[in-house]
Design a protein around this motif. Structure first.
Motif, PDB file in Angstrom:
ATOM      1  N   ASN A  88       0.918  -1.185  -0.148  1.00  0.00           N
ATOM      2  CA  ASN A  88       0.003   0.011   0.001  1.00  0.00           C
ATOM      3  C   ASN A  88       1.010   1.251  -0.066  1.00  0.00           C
ATOM      4  O   ASN A  88       0.617   2.129  -0.688  1.00  0.00           O
ATOM      5  CB  ASN A  88      -0.919   0.061   0.957  1.00  0.00           C
TER       6      ASN A  88
ATOM      7  N   ILE B 135       0.889   4.559  -2.652  1.00  0.00           N
ATOM      8  CA  ILE B 135       0.630   5.686  -2.295  1.00  0.00           C
ATOM      9  C   ILE B 135       2.016   6.693  -2.904  1.00  0.00           C
ATOM     10  O   ILE B 135       1.410   7.753  -3.289  1.00  0.00           O
ATOM     11  CB  ILE B 135       0.490   5.941  -0.860  1.00  0.00           C
TER      12      ILE B 135
ATOM     13  N   SER C  21      -1.065  11.382  -9.022  1.00  0.00           N
ATOM     14  CA  SER C  21      -2.389  10.671  -9.766  1.00  0.00           C
ATOM     15  C   SER C  21      -2.928  10.404  -8.364  1.00  0.00           C
ATOM     16  O   SER C  21      -2.551  10.242  -7.365  1.00  0.00           O
ATOM     17  CB  SER C  21      -1.783   9.468 -10.530  1.00  0.00           C
ATOM     18  N   MET C  22      -4.370   9.831  -8.780  1.00  0.00           N
ATOM     19  CA  MET C  22      -5.058   9.639  -7.727  1.00  0.00           C
ATOM     20  C   MET C  22      -5.704   7.928  -7.647  1.00  0.00           C
ATOM     21  O   MET C  22      -6.126   7.442  -6.822  1.00  0.00           O
ATOM     22  CB  MET C  22      -6.587  10.210  -7.869  1.00  0.00           C
ATOM     23  N   ASP C  23      -4.905   7.463  -8.493  1.00  0.00           N
ATOM     24  CA  ASP C  23      -5.392   5.848  -8.864  1.00  0.00           C
ATOM     25  C   ASP C  23      -4.728   5.105  -7.601  1.00  0.00           C
ATOM     26  O   ASP C  23      -5.163   4.032  -7.195  1.00  0.00           O
ATOM     27  CB  ASP C  23      -4.831   5.351 -10.094  1.00  0.00           C
TER      28      ASP C  23
ATOM     29  N   SER D 120      -4.808   5.864  -4.595  1.00  0.00           N
ATOM     30  CA  SER D 120      -5.747   5.720  -3.313  1.00  0.00           C
ATOM     31  C   SER D 120      -6.799   4.795  -3.694  1.00  0.00           C
ATOM     32  O   SER D 120      -7.171   3.983  -2.731  1.00  0.00           O
ATOM     33  CB  SER D 120      -6.338   7.173  -3.119  1.00  0.00           C
ATOM     34  N   ILE D 121      -7.104   4.711  -4.896  1.00  0.00           N
ATOM     35  CA  ILE D 121      -8.371   3.656  -5.464  1.00  0.00           C
ATOM     36  C   ILE D 121      -7.815   2.159  -5.085  1.00  0.00           C
ATOM     37  O   ILE D 121      -8.668   1.614  -4.452  1.00  0.00           O
ATOM     38  CB  ILE D 121      -8.859   3.925  -6.797  1.00  0.00           C
ATOM     39  N   PHE D 122      -6.709   2.151  -5.669  1.00  0.00           N
ATOM     40  CA  PHE D 122      -6.114   0.654  -5.317  1.00  0.00           C
ATOM     41  C   PHE D 122      -5.910   0.494  -4.115  1.00  0.00           C
ATOM     42  O   PHE D 122      -6.138  -0.935  -3.683  1.00  0.00           O
ATOM     43  CB  PHE D 122      -4.755   0.596  -6.343  1.00  0.00           C
ATOM     44  N   VAL D 123      -5.304   1.103  -3.391  1.00  0.00           N
ATOM     45  CA  VAL D 123      -5.323   0.800  -1.874  1.00  0.00           C
ATOM     46  C   VAL D 123      -6.610   0.739  -1.205  1.00  0.00           C
ATOM     47  O   VAL D 123      -6.656  -0.300  -0.445  1.00  0.00           O
ATOM     48  CB  VAL D 123      -4.421   2.123  -1.191  1.00  0.00           C
ATOM     49  N   PHE D 124      -7.483   1.258  -1.730  1.00  0.00           N
ATOM     50  CA  PHE D 124      -9.065   1.124  -0.916  1.00  0.00           C
ATOM     51  C   PHE D 124      -9.307  -0.179  -1.341  1.00  0.00           C
ATOM     52  O   PHE D 124     -10.004  -0.925  -0.558  1.00  0.00           O
ATOM     53  CB  PHE D 124      -9.813   1.922  -1.825  1.00  0.00           C
ATOM     54  N   PHE D 125      -9.185  -0.891  -2.446  1.00  0.00           N
ATOM     55  CA  PHE D 125      -9.504  -2.165  -2.863  1.00  0.00           C
ATOM     56  C   PHE D 125      -8.570  -3.207  -2.221  1.00  0.00           C
ATOM     57  O   PHE D 125      -9.220  -4.171  -1.530  1.00  0.00           O
ATOM     58  CB  PHE D 125      -9.698  -2.402  -4.280  1.00  0.00           C
TER      59      PHE D 125
END
Lengths: 177, 103
Positions: free
Chosen positions: B46, B50, B58-60, B62-67
């Motif tokens: 993670n 980040i 990029s914001m992706d 955060s999305i990946f870490v969320f999943f």
């Protein structure tokens, strides 16, 4: 390299603390103490996420990892009564020399590989549109939410199905027959 | 605006944490501590996501870490349920003693 700024000093202090707490987590004999050191590591990681401008993930880290998952782990440790399953009693002979050598070898090889990668990597991606200024003007949580419910809506729904399967599976597995 | 932390620092920290987790997962003789070491390895991954997302603005990440967090939560629920069930049958949490799949 010029003098370290305030952020770098804070980051290095946090990094040292994270490594120390995770080492304590791995080396402590008592499983409960191990879990408590793990919670400390998770909190330090949350602060590092804050330094890296990921506020949403920092909050989620504290709530999901340090809150929910570690609470579950502590609960299970108490449930399975560690006195009967404590390490080091009579099982020391089982961890034989080959296992120790393999552990040492994996430590050295893995660490060397990862550090080489970290020192000699080249960031090859293109810069995205979400720079710190843009994200701060919109709001970090708002940005993540717009992406989750927009571009990533389908994976988000799949994740909800996964959570449902996890709930049902946990109940079915742990049910006393 | 705050100055950036070099991504290399984060990658080094993540490598060290991942190694600690991997070695703990191999050497510890308590399935729950092994499980916690795996969670530590997930956390190291993670951190890379980040840091790279921050460096590339990029914001992706955060999305990946969320999943990843979602999957880790499900994994914790199901895995700990399995540990409780195995403990009921075998009365041990030593991974060397758990051989229920042995024919």
């Amino acid at each position: 390299m010029n003098a370290l700024g305030f952020q770098e000093i804070v980051f290095i202090a946090l990094a040292v603390a994270a490594i120390a707490t995770s080492l304590l987590m791995v080396t402590t004999k008592d499983a409960i103490h191990s879990a408590l050191w793990m919670i400390a590591t998770f909190f330090i990681m949350a602060v590092i996420y804050l330094l890296l401008n990921a506020q949403f993930i920092a909050v989620a880290q504290v709530m999901v990892y340090a809150g929910a998952i570690m609470m579950l782990i502590l609960f299970v440790i108490m449930l399975v009564r560690m006195e009967t399953g404590q390490e080091g009693t009579g099982g020391a002979a089982r961890r034989s020399r080959p296992v120790k050598i393999a552990g040492a070898l994996i430590t050295v090889v893995l660490l060397a590989e990862l550090l080489l990668g970290a020192f000699f990597y080249q960031m090859s991606g293109r810069s995205g549109e979400y720079s710190v200024a843009v994200v701060n003007s919109i709001g970090s949580v708002r940005t993540v939410g717009a992406l989750l419910y927009g571009q990533y809506l389908f994976p988000f729904e799949i994740a909800s199905i996964l959570l449902l399967v996890g709930i049902v599976g946990a109940v079915v597995i742990a049910k006393r027959k | 605006m705050l100055p950036e932390i070099p991504a290399t620092f984060c990658f080094i920290l993540s490598g060290i944490l991942f190694t600690i987790g991997a070695v703990g997962a191999i050497l510890r003789r308590n399935v729950i501590v092994v499980f916690m070491c795996i969670e530590l390895m997930l956390n190291a991954v993670n951190l890379v996501f980040i840091a790279a997302a921050n460096a590339l603005s990029s914001m992706d990440g955060s999305i990946f870490v969320f999943f990843i967090m979602t999957v880790a939560a499900v994994e914790a629920a199901v895995g700990l349920a399995i540990f409780v069930m195995v403990f009921r049958q075998r009365n041990t949490v030593d991974p060397y003693e758990i051989d229920l799949l042995k024919g």
